[in-house]
Enzyme design. Structure first.
Site, PDB file in Angstrom:
ATOM      1  CG  ASP A 163       5.913   3.556   0.410  1.00 43.49           C
ATOM      2  OD1 ASP A 163       4.753   3.171   0.212  1.00 43.49           O
ATOM      3  OD2 ASP A 163       6.423   3.787   1.520  1.00 43.49           O
ATOM      4  CE  LYS A 169       2.936   4.531   7.944  1.00 37.73           C
ATOM      5  NZ  LYS A 169       1.544   4.297   8.447  1.00 37.73           N
ATOM      6  CE1 TYR A 217      -2.207   3.344   2.669  1.00 38.74           C
ATOM      7  CE2 TYR A 217      -3.501   2.536   1.052  1.00 38.74           C
ATOM      8  CZ  TYR A 217      -3.179   3.459   1.909  1.00 38.74           C
ATOM      9  OH  TYR A 217      -3.968   4.748   2.151  1.00 38.74           O
TER      10      TYR A 217
HETATM   11  P1  KE4 Z   1      -0.359   8.266   4.751  1.00 34.69           P
HETATM   12  O1  KE4 Z   1      -0.914   8.856   3.606  1.00 34.69           O
HETATM   13  O2  KE4 Z   1      -1.312   7.458   5.502  1.00 34.69           O
HETATM   14  O3  KE4 Z   1       0.691   9.106   5.841  1.00 34.69           O
HETATM   15  O4  KE4 Z   1       0.855   7.337   4.148  1.00 34.69           O
HETATM   16  C1  KE4 Z   1       0.406   6.360   3.160  1.00 34.69           C
HETATM   17  C2  KE4 Z   1       1.143   5.111   3.259  1.00 34.69           C
HETATM   18  C3  KE4 Z   1       2.164   4.657   2.074  1.00 34.69           C
HETATM   19  N1  KE4 Z   1       3.228   3.969   2.307  1.00 34.69           N
HETATM   20  C4  KE4 Z   1       3.174   2.934   3.146  1.00 34.69           C
HETATM   21  C5  KE4 Z   1       4.059   1.937   3.321  1.00 34.69           C
HETATM   22  C6  KE4 Z   1       2.020   3.299   4.374  1.00 34.69           C
HETATM   23  O5  KE4 Z   1       2.258   2.152   5.312  1.00 34.69           O
HETATM   24  C7  KE4 Z   1       1.454   4.129   4.271  1.00 34.69           C
HETATM   25  C8  KE4 Z   1       0.330   4.191   5.232  1.00 34.69           C
HETATM   26  N2  KE4 Z   1      -0.069   3.064   6.281  1.00 34.69           N
HETATM   27  C9  KE4 Z   1      -1.287   2.816   6.624  1.00 34.69           C
HETATM   28  C10 KE4 Z   1      -1.357   1.697   7.749  1.00 34.69           C
HETATM   29  N3  KE4 Z   1      -0.686   0.602   7.188  1.00 34.69           N
HETATM   30  C11 KE4 Z   1      -1.715   4.071   7.421  1.00 34.69           C
HETATM   31  C12 KE4 Z   1      -2.804   4.041   8.406  1.00 34.69           C
HETATM   32  C13 KE4 Z   1      -4.317   4.466   7.874  1.00 34.69           C
HETATM   33  O6  KE4 Z   1      -4.579   4.274   6.576  1.00 34.69           O
HETATM   34  O7  KE4 Z   1      -5.168   4.892   8.687  1.00 34.69           O
END
Ligand code: KE4
Length: 436
Positions: free
Chosen positions: A239, A272, A144
């Site tokens: 990523d 993060k 993701y």
């Molecule tokens: P954000 O847009 O949520 O800050 O980041 C997207 C993203 C991009 N790449 C990786 C590897 C990620 O894990 C994420 C976001 N992770 C999720 C949880 N696995 C965020 C939690 C959520 O969607 O509420």
């Protein structure tokens, strides 16, 4: 546990917010039960609106590596806030944080701050397409990269010619140039390049997957991707939104020896931990690629709150601490996480429950299956209903796991022997409950 106030807050939230949440996974639909509303957190603990305390094993989905309300970060945010929250103009701290990021990720010769991991990945994809002049993007099932349209695709069968929208509202045209391939399968990548000659701009992946639950790359997989992308003139994008500063100070690229030189990724995305819990994403890498960005080059990208002073201050406090306490931090994380992950695995084995534990450093996932989990297909074959039962039982016993089988659990430096004991006792009771 009594959660009357959380229940009332859920009703109120649903009056204004779809599902009562600002991000779907927080609604606990994957695990059942009603999500507690958090009122405050400190160190290893979350405290909900009814005063219940939980050992936090998801750390806001990764950012809280140093525990909640980390004093240097709190102090830095307070101090910055007094000078106004946002200027929309350049500040010294943007370069100050960038310099710290570069010390951790030497492959990031140039970088740009944004406000989320989604923005970082979306911008990196656009930049790769602009730099190469090619339309196609390869991503992998179970990875993701945020919710930008072009990356919300379902896995196609084999080397699907066109991506299939993974969400309503995403037109076919938006994902027709996104190929979703199986993870840990180099032949599928090679085949995609053979069938799309000089059309693929980049390959983006989580170098250790967290969004299918934790899945490590097979030996040689990352090296293979580097060789295939170099051979075909495509960019390799790591990523590291989740793995950055988590698996090592320099993330997976440090852990697996891709931090610099010819094996380094062309672009890296971060998020993060880099913001210490405030909204920060970063994309960066080769200077010749990054200089294609406006105002220097033809690829447009922008953001009102990009490089926000409070987020920069929190990031600087966090990375400064990581850099000066690196050895102690990552050895403690390794020790604590190993105790928790393998301790629960032993308890499950004793109960005759099939449990596979995938762990890399301080991120891990328990899959309720006796079989190896090496890609999204094998992760999906695990007993997600059992995971839901386990999650609910652990929450009742004061341990908050990520509310989905397809997420990683994260340990912070704030967890010590007392918290390990709480987790193992809760797991013992929860697993016993599951076999009744
Ligand atoms: P954000 O847009 O949520 O800050 O980041 C997207 C993203 C991009 N790449 C990786 C590897 C990620 O894990 C994420 C976001 N992770 C999720 C949880 N696995 C965020 C939690 C959520 O969607 O509420």
């Amino acid at each position: 546990m009594v959660r009357e106030r959380s229940k009332a807050l859920q009703v109120r939230a649903e009056k204004f917010l779809p599902g009562g949440v600002d991000s779907p996974v927080r609604a606990f639909r994957a695990v059942g039960g009603e999500p507690p509303f958090v009122e405050r957190a400190e160190g290893a603990y979350l405290v909900d609106a009814d005063g219940n305390r939980y050992v936090d094993l998801f750390g806001s989905w990764g950012p809280m590596l140093l525990g909640h309300a980390f004093p240097p970060a709190v102090a830095a945010i307070r101090e910055a806030a007094g000078r106004s929250a946002s200027f929309g103009a350049s500040t010294a701290d943007e370069a100050n944080l960038a310099e710290l990021v570069q010390r951790c990720f030497p492959s990031m010769e140039k970088m740009r701050f944004v406000s989320s991991g989604t923005e970082a990945c979306m911008s990196a994809i656009r930049l790769a397409r602009g730099f190469t002049g090619r339309p196609f993007v390869i991503k992998f099932e179970g990875c993701y990269h945020g919710h930008a349209d072009a990356l919300l695709v379902k896995a196609g069968s084999g080397v699907a010619t066109f991506g299939i929208p993974g969400s309503a509202g995403v037109p076919n045209e938006t994902v027709m140039h996104t190929l979703a391939l199986p993870y840990n399968d180099l032949a599928a990548v090679e085949a995609a390049f053979e069938s799309h000659p000089e059309l693929i701009a980049c390959v983006i992946l989580e170098p250790v997957v967290g969004n299918a639950g934790t899945i490590a790359p097979d030996a040689g997989y990352l090296k293979g991707l580097r060789e295939i992308t170099r051979k075909h003139g495509a960019l390799l994008i790591f990523d590291e939104v989740m793995t950055g500063f988590r698996l090592a100070l320099g993330g997976a690229q440090e852990l697996f020896g891709f931090a610099s030189g010819e094996d380094a990724p062309d672009l890296t995305t971060l998020g993060k931990i880099v913001g210490g819990g405030l909204p920060v994403g970063v994309f960066g890498g080769r200077a010749d690629v990054m200089n294609y960005l406006a105002p220097l080059g033809p690829v447009y990208q922008a953001g009102t709150l990009s490089g926000n002073p409070l987020a920069m201050a929190a990031g600087i406090a966090t990375l400064s601490y990581l850099l000066t306490h690196k050895d102690a931090i990552y050895s403690k994380l390794e020790e604590t996480t190993a105790s928790i992950a393998s301790g629960v695995a032993k308890l499950a084995a004793k109960q005759g429950i099939g449990l596979t534990t995938n762990r890399v450093g301080s991120m891990f996932t328990w899959f309720f299956t006796p079989d190896a989990v090496t890609d999204f297909a094998s992760a999906s074959a695990s007993d997600t209903e059992a995971f839901g039962r386990f999650h609910r039982a652990m929450l009742e016993r004061g341990v908050w796991l990520p509310p989905s089988q397809f997420e990683a659990a994260f340990v912070s430096t704030a967890l010590g022997e007392a918290e390990v004991a709480i987790v193992l006792e809760a797991a013992k009771e929860s697993l016993e409950l599951m076999i009744k």
